[in-house]
Structure formats: C-alpha cells, structure tokens
Design an enzyme around this catalytic site. Structure first.
Site, PDB file in Angstrom:
ATOM      1  CE  LYS A 276      39.162  -4.221  -9.708  1.00  0.00           C
ATOM      2  NZ  LYS A 276      38.893  -5.370  -8.842  1.00  0.00           N
TER       3      LYS A 276
HETATM    4  C1  E4P Z   1      39.623  -4.932  -5.346  1.00  0.00           C
HETATM    5  O1  E4P Z   1      39.085  -4.490  -6.330  1.00  0.00           O
HETATM    6  C2  E4P Z   1      40.164  -6.290  -5.251  1.00  0.00           C
HETATM    7  O2  E4P Z   1      39.233  -7.161  -5.829  1.00  0.00           O
HETATM    8  C3  E4P Z   1      40.354  -6.753  -3.838  1.00  0.00           C
HETATM    9  O3  E4P Z   1      40.129  -5.720  -2.907  1.00  0.00           O
HETATM   10  C4  E4P Z   1      41.600  -7.538  -3.596  1.00  0.00           C
HETATM   11  O4  E4P Z   1      41.663  -7.926  -2.247  1.00  0.00           O
HETATM   12  P1  E4P Z   1      42.688  -9.031  -1.703  1.00  0.00           P
HETATM   13  O5  E4P Z   1      44.051  -8.429  -1.708  1.00  0.00           O
HETATM   14  O6  E4P Z   1      42.225  -9.322  -0.314  1.00  0.00           O
HETATM   15  O7  E4P Z   1      42.580 -10.192  -2.639  1.00  0.00           O
END
Ligand code: E4P
Length: 216
Positions: free
Chosen positions: A83
């Site tokens: 990522k």
């Molecule tokens: C996705 O890869 C992220 O980890 C996640 O969806 C972030 O979500 P949040 O905005 O609720 O922290």
C-alpha cells in the site's frame, strides 16, 4: 463485488474468514498500531488467514524508501499487496513495484485525477476514501462513479477498492456505482445481514413451529 475486511485484528479476521465471504484484508499504520503487535508478524499471520490480497502500508515518504519497504513487505507472503500513498513519490514507487510484479494498492485517493494517475502508474487497486470525503461534506459516492466511468472509458484494469466505508448504506451505494471491492470494518460487514423484519418474521415462524410441535 469483493469484500475486504479493514482491520489488523486477527481474531476478527479469522472469524469472518470462516464464513467464506471475505476476499482480502486491508490494514493501515493506524490499524497496525491499534493491534499492538509487531508489523511483520501481524501481516504474516493475516496472510495465512485469507487467500486474497492483504494490504500492508509503507511508512517511507520518498520513492526510494517506499520501494525498499515495499520489496521487504512483498517478501513476507505471496498475497501481500503493498500500500502506497497517492503522492508523486508514491506514484513513482508504484510504477517500479508494479513492473516488478508486486500488487500495489494506492491509498488516500480523494479525486478522480488522482485515480487516473494511479491506473497509469500500474496500480492493482485504487483506494478512494468515501467516509473521509463525506466527513468534509463532499459526496464520496460521486467519486466512485467518476472513477468507474474513467476506468471503463480507457479499459484500465486497476480495481476500485472503495475504502473508509462507515455504514451498510455506503456498501449498497458502492455496489450500485460499480466498485470492484469494498473494504470495511468487521462491524459493517456483520451489519449487512441485519433487518428488523427478518428478526420479526423468524420469531413468528419459530413460535408457530413450537405451537404445532414441528420438528425437522
Ligand atoms: C482503507 O484501506 C483504510 O484503511 C480505511 O478504509 C480508512 O478508513 P477510515 O477513514 O474510517 O479510517
């Protein structure tokens, strides 16, 4: 539509994986920190729980550092997806790692142009953050529809991984807009099955079955 679970809690992942409904996992540094466990150890364990991609995020912010951390993460297990943040350096690292055959999930996407760049950089996944856009009064779902149209116009095979999903309604709207994947916390996945009329109907059926002495 694929379902990824957005957590680094291995207990929750194992429980959900048993249902056969989970296609992958996403983590981020905040979720790893919450688990209180060493990064590589927890990613390795998660990779053994699900067959699909497990996103593990770099913490470097320069291209060279991201590539080096990405290679390290990719060696943990075959199903690691590296990522990377949607920055200029992240896009360059995405090109390098994708060319080496590593699946890259480009994260923190908040605009259609950012998603276009990620696809051109060879990303396997683009992660538009719906909930965080909604938080600032911008329609996150419109972004999913825009990306869908752009990717279809040019036949990009980058998968739209709708992220920052907070409610079951987000999931429905993402499915209608043609997102390839939705990643969500365990509580949202479980809430998808809930309906008060299901509970009420079941209660009535069971009461009637008991009255009539029905046994199967
Ligand atoms: C996705 O890869 C992220 O980890 C996640 O969806 C972030 O979500 P949040 O905005 O609720 O922290």
């Amino acid at each position: 539509m694929k379902f990824f679970v957005d957590t680094a809690d291995t207990k929750d992942i194992a429980e959900l994986a048993e249902t056969g409904l989970i296609d992958g996992v996403t983590t981020n540094p905040s979720l790893i920190a919450k688990s209180g466990r060493p990064f590589a150890e927890v990613i390795k364990e998660i990779c053994g729980l699900v067959p699909g991609p497990v996103s593990a995020e770099v913490v470097a912010i320069d291209t060279e550092g991201m590539v080096s951390e990405g290679r390290k993460l990719a060696r943990i297990a075959e199903n690691v997806a590296v990522k990377l943040p949607l920055t200029w350096d992240g896009l360059k690292a995405c090109r390098t790692l994708s060319d080496e055959g590593t699946a890259v999930n480009v994260t923190l996407c908040f605009s259609a142009n950012q998603a276009l760049l990620a696809a051109k950089a060879g990303a396997a996944f683009i992660s538009p953050f719906i909930g965080r856009l909604d938080d600032i009064n911008v329609d996150g779902m419109e972004l999913i529809s825009d990306i869908r149209q752009i990717y279809d116009n040019y036949l990009f095979d980058t998968e739209i991984l709708a992220a920052s999903i907070r409610t079951p309604n987000h999931v429905k709207l993402c499915a209608l807009a043609g997102a390839d994947v939705a990643t969500m916390p365990p509580s949202v996945i479980k809430a998808l099955a809930n309906h008060p009329l299901t509970d009420k109907g079941l209660e009535a059926f069971l009461a009637d079955a008991k009255k009539a002495g029905i046994k199967v």
